[in-house]
Design a protein around this motif. Structure first.
Motif, PDB file in Angstrom:
ATOM      1  N   LEU A 183       0.826  -1.201   0.000  1.00 11.20           N
ATOM      2  CA  LEU A 183       0.000   0.000   0.000  1.00 11.20           C
ATOM      3  C   LEU A 183       0.864   1.257   0.000  1.00 11.20           C
ATOM      4  N   SER A 184       1.904   1.270   0.833  1.00 10.35           N
ATOM      5  CA  SER A 184       2.776   2.444   0.927  1.00 10.35           C
ATOM      6  C   SER A 184       3.427   2.754  -0.413  1.00 10.35           C
ATOM      7  N   ASP A 185       3.975   1.725  -1.054  1.00 12.41           N
ATOM      8  CA  ASP A 185       4.665   1.971  -2.318  1.00 12.41           C
ATOM      9  C   ASP A 185       3.695   2.250  -3.458  1.00 12.41           C
ATOM     10  N   THR A 186       2.476   1.750  -3.354  1.00 13.56           N
ATOM     11  CA  THR A 186       1.462   2.099  -4.349  1.00 13.56           C
ATOM     12  C   THR A 186       1.118   3.579  -4.255  1.00 13.56           C
ATOM     13  N   LEU A 187       1.073   4.108  -3.039  1.00  8.01           N
ATOM     14  CA  LEU A 187       0.834   5.535  -2.861  1.00  8.01           C
ATOM     15  C   LEU A 187       1.964   6.356  -3.497  1.00  8.01           C
ATOM     16  N   ILE A 188       3.204   5.875  -3.354  1.00  8.86           N
ATOM     17  CA  ILE A 188       4.321   6.570  -4.000  1.00  8.86           C
ATOM     18  C   ILE A 188       4.152   6.553  -5.514  1.00  8.86           C
ATOM     19  N   ALA A 189       3.785   5.379  -6.053  1.00  9.08           N
ATOM     20  CA  ALA A 189       3.649   5.250  -7.504  1.00  9.08           C
ATOM     21  C   ALA A 189       2.545   6.144  -8.040  1.00  9.08           C
ATOM     22  N   THR A 190       1.429   6.272  -7.312  1.00 10.52           N
ATOM     23  CA  THR A 190       0.353   7.151  -7.786  1.00 10.52           C
ATOM     24  C   THR A 190       0.801   8.613  -7.767  1.00 10.52           C
ATOM     25  N   GLY A 191       1.685   8.956  -6.818  1.00  9.19           N
ATOM     26  CA  GLY A 191       2.224  10.309  -6.814  1.00  9.19           C
ATOM     27  C   GLY A 191       3.134  10.554  -8.001  1.00  9.19           C
TER      28      GLY A 191
END
Length: 238
Positions: A183-191
């Protein structure tokens, strides 16, 4: 001659008792330091105070490493956390090369976790859910990612999803940690893809990341205790 020696036994050394006590105190101090640094970092992100983030973020993984070492952590767990530290440091710099270096360091940490998790049993249903999440996320992000980052992000996402799925072999804590890391890295990718973000996205990225690393570490330590230090499950383990 003392009574202990006359009975054929040696008197206990003064170091027999205090050494474990010192290690226990050191572990508690390191964990308290990790909690304080986490609170300082998250508070700085909420307040938009960049200097605080620059001070506290580099302290987080070394303090967690210090804690797990006092608990007899396996080397692969220590290595995974240190690679996470390398990624943390790289992502303090706002540049594409630093992003790629950070992603590479985190990827090395995921490899350590994957080797550590071994061949323990996991749910086929969970495997299907993670596969759908991986394919859907990469497909949705692909067109919005910078062209030069598409293939690296897709490859990293595959490795990260595999780690998150395999973490469930070590029980609920580790499984939750793997899911939160994803979840954390998915948030980075969406940014990176310039998708709409929640308020204070850096706060949510760090909060889920810190919880992930702590839960993964806790799951590995619990496994080590359960199996007497053997944390590499095989097909015979539940």
């Amino acid at each position: 001659m003392s009574a202990a020696r006359s009975a054929g036994t040696s008197a206990p050394s003064r170091a027999d008792g205090p050494a474990p006590d010192r290690r226990e105190r050191a572990g508690r101090a390191a964990l308290a330091g990790f909690a304080l640094a986490a609170a300082g970092d998250l508070g700085s992100l909420l307040a938009g105070w960049d200097p605080g983030h620059l001070v506290f973020k580099p302290l987080l993984m070394p303090l967690l490493v210090a804690y797990v070492l006092t608990r007899g952590a396996p080397r692969l767990l220590v290595a995974a956390l240190l690679f996470g530290w390398g990624g943390d440091l790289a992502l303090l710099f706002d540049a594409d090369p630093a992003f790629l270096v950070g992603m590479g360091s985190f990827a090395a940490g995921h490899v350590c976790y994957l080797v550590l998790f071994g061949r323990g049993r996991t749910s086929p249903v969970l495997a299907g859910a993670y596969a759908v999440a991986l394919l859907g996320t990469v497909a949705l992000l692909w067109g919005d990612l910078p062209p030069e980052l598409r293939v690296p992000v897709a490859g990293y996402s595959l490795l990260l999803t595999a780690m998150a799925y395999r973490s469930s072999a070590f029980g609920g804590w580790a499984g939750a940690g793997g899911a939160l890391f994803l979840l954390s890295d998915t948030l980075i990718a969406t940014g990176v893809a310039a998708w709409p973000q929640p308020p204070r996205p850096d706060f949510w990225i760090m909060a889920t990341y810190l919880a992930a690393q702590y839960l993964l570490a806790g799951g590995v330590l619990a496994r080590a205790r359960a199996y007497g230090g053997d944390v590499a499950p095989d097909a015979t383990h539940p």
